[in-house]
Design an enzyme around this catalytic site. Structure first.
Site, short mmCIF file in Angstrom:
data_model
loop_
_atom_site.label_atom_id
_atom_site.label_comp_id
_atom_site.label_asym_id
_atom_site.label_seq_id
_atom_site.Cartn_x
_atom_site.Cartn_y
_atom_site.Cartn_z
N THR A 21 0.74 -1.27 -0.05
CA THR A 21 0.05 0.13 -0.19
C THR A 21 0.57 1.04 0.00
O THR A 21 0.31 2.31 0.55
CB THR A 21 -0.89 -0.02 1.28
OG1 THR A 21 -0.07 -0.19 2.27
CG2 THR A 21 -1.96 -1.21 1.17
N THR A 45 -0.50 5.22 -1.18
CA THR A 45 -1.91 5.41 -1.18
C THR A 45 -2.37 6.64 -1.14
O THR A 45 -3.43 7.38 -1.69
CB THR A 45 -2.78 4.43 -0.17
OG1 THR A 45 -1.91 4.60 1.12
CG2 THR A 45 -2.54 3.13 -0.66
N GLY A 46 -1.85 7.59 0.14
CA GLY A 46 -2.19 8.81 0.27
C GLY A 46 -2.04 9.61 -0.92
O GLY A 46 -2.92 10.53 -1.29
#
Length: 275
Positions: A204, A207-208
């Site tokens: 991940t 992701t931001g």
């Protein structure tokens, strides 16, 4: 073609920062440009070095962009020092930038501060009030609202307080990992929940960055805020669902999961044998 600018640091491994932003913007149908705030030496296992640009050089990058190919939206990622934050804010005001999406990277989910106290204050005073929408995680929302966030009700109260204080929309991310988070958009006095699809993918990284860039891309294309966020969430789900597995740590997503054309084709077995 609509255009978008990312103002962020470089990730040498390509999973986050401007590399993730450019991939995301391209995949979401806008022309991507960048103003680099810092170089980082990093990979999926961590960051080993950071070298910031000077405020003067950051201003020159932004001047070159706004005076030639004006962006229809601007995404801002991690900026770790007050002078750089002030440089960005000054240029955004000078050029009357529109559709500013700010990922206020300040606090890790563990609670560790990622930027200095004075930089946090400058971010709050100079940059957040310019944003159309900000995308804090829960620890960042606690800093911005001054309240503890332990429940969905707390999320709604914190988002409302932040939105009122800074006069912007707030997409409050319900968890550190977007693939198992329920996110709350508070905009124009009303709250809307986005319930994410749970995808069992440990990779991940970025992701931001990807979420905020996808929102900026959709705002650049003219989508209203709620639809821009919904499309961005769907894009994240697709990128995670492609199950790319690279590196020895938390790897990147497949930003190009939906790109399918003659230029993405791989060499066939027959072509390899001929070669």
């Amino acid at each position: 073609m609509r255009t978008a600018l990312t103002i962020a640091g470089s990730d040498s491994s390509g999973g986050a920062g401007i590399q993730a932003d450019i991939k995301t913007m391209t995949a979401n149908g806008v022309y991507a440009m960048s103003a680099i705030t810092a170089l980082t030496a990093q990979n999926t296992t961590g960051v080993t070095g950071i070298m910031e640009v000077t405020p003067e050089f950051l201003k020159k990058q932004m001047d070159c962009i706004f005076t030639d190919i004006r962006p229809d939206a601007v995404k801002i990622g991690m900026v770790s020092s007050s002078p750089l934050i002030e440089a960005i804010a000054g240029k955004l005001l000078e050029y009357r930038a529109e559709h500013i999406v700010l990922d206020p990277v300040m606090v890790a989910t563990s609670g560790s501060r990622l930027i200095s106290e004075d930089a946090v204050q400058t971010l709050q005073e100079k940059l957040i009030p310019l944003a159309e929408v900000i995308t804090p995680n829960i620890p960042e929302a606690e800093v911005l609202s001054g309240m503890q966030v332990l429940s969905e009700g707390d999320m709604e109260r914190a988002a409302a307080a932040i939105s009122t204080k800074y006069r912007c929309a707030v997409l409050l991310k319900g968890g550190h990992e977007l693939n198992d988070a329920n996110d709350l958009l508070y905009s124009s006095g009303s709250a809307h929940w986005f319930y994410g699809k749970r995808i069992e993918n440990p990779n991940t990284h970025g992701t931001g960055c990807t979420l905020s860039s996808a929102i900026a891309s959709n705002l650049a294309k003219g989508f209203p805020m709620e639809q821009a966020v919904e499309r961005a969430k769907d894009y994240i789900s697709g990128a995670l669902g492609a199950m790319l597995d690279l590196g020895q740590g938390s790897g990147p997503m497949n930003h190009g999961f939906a790109i399918d054309g003659c230029f993405t084709a791989e060499v066939s077995v027959a072509e390899m044998e001929v070669g």
